[in-house]
Design a protein around this motif. Structure first.
Motif, mmCIF file in Angstrom:
data_model
loop_
_atom_site.group_PDB
_atom_site.id
_atom_site.type_symbol
_atom_site.label_atom_id
_atom_site.label_comp_id
_atom_site.label_asym_id
_atom_site.label_seq_id
_atom_site.Cartn_x
_atom_site.Cartn_y
_atom_site.Cartn_z
ATOM 1 N N VAL A 81 0.836 -1.138 -0.008
ATOM 2 C CA VAL A 81 -0.062 -0.079 -0.035
ATOM 3 C C VAL A 81 0.955 1.218 -0.028
ATOM 4 O O VAL A 81 0.533 2.237 -0.745
ATOM 5 N N SER A 119 2.705 1.671 -3.537
ATOM 6 C CA SER A 119 1.486 2.052 -4.426
ATOM 7 C C SER A 119 1.240 3.631 -4.258
ATOM 8 O O SER A 119 1.052 4.293 -5.167
ATOM 9 N N ALA A 120 1.142 3.867 -3.064
ATOM 10 C CA ALA A 120 0.622 5.458 -2.665
ATOM 11 C C ALA A 120 1.557 6.388 -3.160
ATOM 12 O O ALA A 120 1.482 7.521 -3.573
ATOM 13 N N PRO A 144 -3.135 7.103 0.792
ATOM 14 C CA PRO A 144 -3.995 5.805 0.900
ATOM 15 C C PRO A 144 -5.097 6.013 1.803
ATOM 16 O O PRO A 144 -5.329 6.910 2.338
ATOM 17 N N SER A 154 -4.681 -2.928 -2.493
ATOM 18 C CA SER A 154 -3.348 -2.469 -2.175
ATOM 19 C C SER A 154 -3.196 -1.492 -3.349
ATOM 20 O O SER A 154 -2.195 -0.370 -3.063
ATOM 21 N N ARG A 155 -3.513 -1.763 -4.498
ATOM 22 C CA ARG A 155 -3.266 -0.954 -5.505
ATOM 23 C C ARG A 155 -4.723 -0.024 -6.031
ATOM 24 O O ARG A 155 -4.179 1.293 -6.139
ATOM 25 N N SER A 156 -5.709 -0.637 -5.778
ATOM 26 C CA SER A 156 -6.963 0.325 -6.289
ATOM 27 C C SER A 156 -8.100 -0.110 -5.349
ATOM 28 O O SER A 156 -8.469 -1.403 -5.529
ATOM 29 N N PRO A 207 -4.836 3.297 -3.122
ATOM 30 C CA PRO A 207 -4.418 2.238 -2.462
ATOM 31 C C PRO A 207 -4.696 2.056 -1.064
ATOM 32 O O PRO A 207 -4.825 3.118 -0.283
#
Length: 537
Positions: free
Chosen positions: A75, A78-79, A86, A197-199, A205
């Motif tokens: 997370v 990705s953020a 996030p 965790s991505r979307s 995230p």
């Protein structure tokens, strides 16, 4: 016949309490009492928090058991990569009739859960925190806890925090369902599997884990990994929250260190000295037999090694006096009723599996047994969420654990034992009707439309699965896995779009005339009204 479990049953502890500290003092730890019992909590940086979770081998306590440190790092990365803040989501949607450990924590120690969630939010720079619940008691306790901390969902708040209440249904506990409901949609899986965790919430995230996981993180952050590791097993340190019910004298939620023998936990709850079988992990879990019970200890690895499952932390023994197939059939029918009615393998496969188990009990022979095995195999890894997978695992475990009883039923005149109904289900035998999502059943239920695939035209373009994931998924060969399916009412417009845009013109919609509702083919679940003996949890 036992009643449905209450939200807050009896709570016991083996050894020194951690998550249940202070439970002997008050019914609910408000913020002031929480700080007196647990003390203050210093913030940690993101990498510090990830290292802490990794050192204590913290895994999600909602059933999947995914390593929390990997989720936290995914997370955060990705953020940072996307340049967005996030979101943190606490999943307190405990919707199995046999599970109450998260419900107990939310009702009695809500600030311990918030401690862990707020640690993560501050470490990652999150500005949104959502707690998903499905019960009035958990909603009330968590909203009170947010107010005690001065947290709100106001636009000017540094951290916008709120409670998301969804209906009590099995599928609402899925991560994708909770995220979808937070975004304003129905509390059912969206059809396409994506990584939160991505979307996740709002496309950002999202760090999502269940209530006990965040509470465990808060304990470890206070006492440190060394002291935390002094409790329980070396490779799975700490304690575990379990819900013990079924054929027991004292149904309860119990906090135990990992490594405690399973038979000791059963004795604590007053289970039969030699149970016929023990369902481990809840209704998406696995049965183990009486001989195996003496080998198992409370740990994820140990239960996996003996063919069981820690899962959602539910332990359910049954006695020698009940028919195990009859008990399993009641659960199988409930699992079928819990379908969101949007994936063919689920809303068609699970009722078929339950009917097959019923056929076995009626003397259907080897053909009925093979039919159940085939259906269970076919539903796995083909749904929009884990419900068909978990249900198939339960069915396959039933066939494996009770071979003698299956032979007596399938090839003879049955085992001769009644169905006692000791496995808890919702009061009245079923969860609330209608597809979850906060909208009326007319909106969320099935329409009169059916969509068909013409195999003479289909070329496997896959556009139907992109436009209508509620109905279509692609098999390994790239073609749809169903030839025809009922269209959910809310997806009628998307179904029409899929028909119009199919490059091969291989789809068509037919609308059936309205019919009177046919009687259910499911066996009635025995009454669990409150006039019977209470089954506390």
């Amino acid at each position: 016949m036992n009643e449905a479990l209450p939200d807050v049953p009896e709570v016991r502890v083996v050894g020194l309490p951690q998550l249940t500290s202070g439970f002997d003092l008050v019914d609910r730890l408000d913020l002031q009492m929480h700080l007196k019992v647990h003390g203050p909590l210093e913030p940690l940086g993101g990498e510090q928090l990830a290292q802490l979770a990794e050192r204590i081998n913290l895994r999600g306590r909602g059933g999947a058991g995914f390593p929390f440190h990997k989720k936290l790092r995914a997370v955060a990365e990705s953020a940072i990569k996307r340049g967005v803040r996030p979101v943190v989501v606490v999943n307190g949607s405990e919707d199995e009739p046999a599970c109450r450990k998260d419900t107990v924590l939310i009702n009695r120690a809500p600030h311990l859960i918030l401690d862990g969630a707020l640690l993560c939010a501050e470490a990652m720079g999150a500005r949104t925190l959502v707690v998903g619940v499905t019960r009035e008691s958990t909603q009330r306790s968590m909203e009170q806890a947010l107010a005690e901390r001065g947290l709100s969902n106001g636009r000017r708040s540094a951290l916008r925090a709120r409670v998301q209440r969804n209906p009590v249904r099995m599928v609402t506990g899925a991560a994708a369902s909770l995220i979808r409901s937070i975004d304003g949609g129905p509390a059912i899986p969206p059809g396409r599997k994506t990584s939160a965790s991505r979307s996740g919430v709002g496309g950002a995230p999202t760090l999502l884990s269940n209530a006990e996981t965040f509470a465990q993180l808060a304990i470890a952050a206070r006492i440190g990994p060394e002291r935390y590791g002094n409790t329980g097993l070396y490779d799975e340190p700490g304690t575990v929250m379990l819900t013990v019910s079924g054929a027991v004298a004292r149904p309860m939620v119990v906090e135990v260190p990992t490594g405690v023998p399973l038979r000791y936990v059963l004795q604590l709850a007053g289970a039969p000295p030699v149970p016929q079988g023990v369902l481990t992990g809840g209704y998406h879990g696995k049965w183990i037999d009486a001989a195996t019970v003496n080998e198992a200890i409370i740990s994820r690895n140990s239960l996996d090694a003996v063919g069981g499952s820690l899962g959602a932390g539910a332990i359910l023994p049954i006695s020698q006096d009940t028919c195990p197939l009859g008990e399993s059939l009641m659960v199988a029918k409930w699992l079928a009723q819990e379908s969101a009615n949007q994936c063919g393998p689920c809303y068609l496969g699970l009722p078929a599996a339950a009917r097959g188990l019923e056929d076995i009990m009626g003397g259907g022979g080897a053909a009925a047994l093979e039919a159940v095995r085939q259906v269970a195999k076919n539903v796995k890894r083909r749904g929009a969420c884990s419900h068909p997978d978990g249900s198939a695992m339960f069915l396959e475990s039933t066939l494996k654990a009770f071979t003698e009883d299956i032979a007596l039923h399938a090839l003879g005149n049955g085992c001769g034992r009644p169905v006692a109904g000791v496995l808890p289900l919702f009061e009245g035998g079923a969860a609330p009707t209608g597809i979850p999502g906060g909208e009326d059943e007319d909106r969320n239920g099935p329409s009169r439309q059916k969509i068909f695939v013409d195999w003479t035209l289909c070329r496997g373009h896959g556009l139907c699965a992109d436009l209508l994931p509620e109905v279509f998924q692609l098999g390994a060969d790239g073609f749809p896995t169903v030839a025809q399916a009922q269209v959910p009412r809310y997806a009628e417009a998307k179904a029409l779009r899929a028909v119009r845009r199919c490059p091969a013109l291989a789809l068509r919609i037919e609308e059936s005339a309205p019919q009177a509702k046919a009687p259910s083919r499911n066996l009635p679940v025995l009454s669990q009204g409150r006039g019977r003996r209470a089954l506390g949890r």
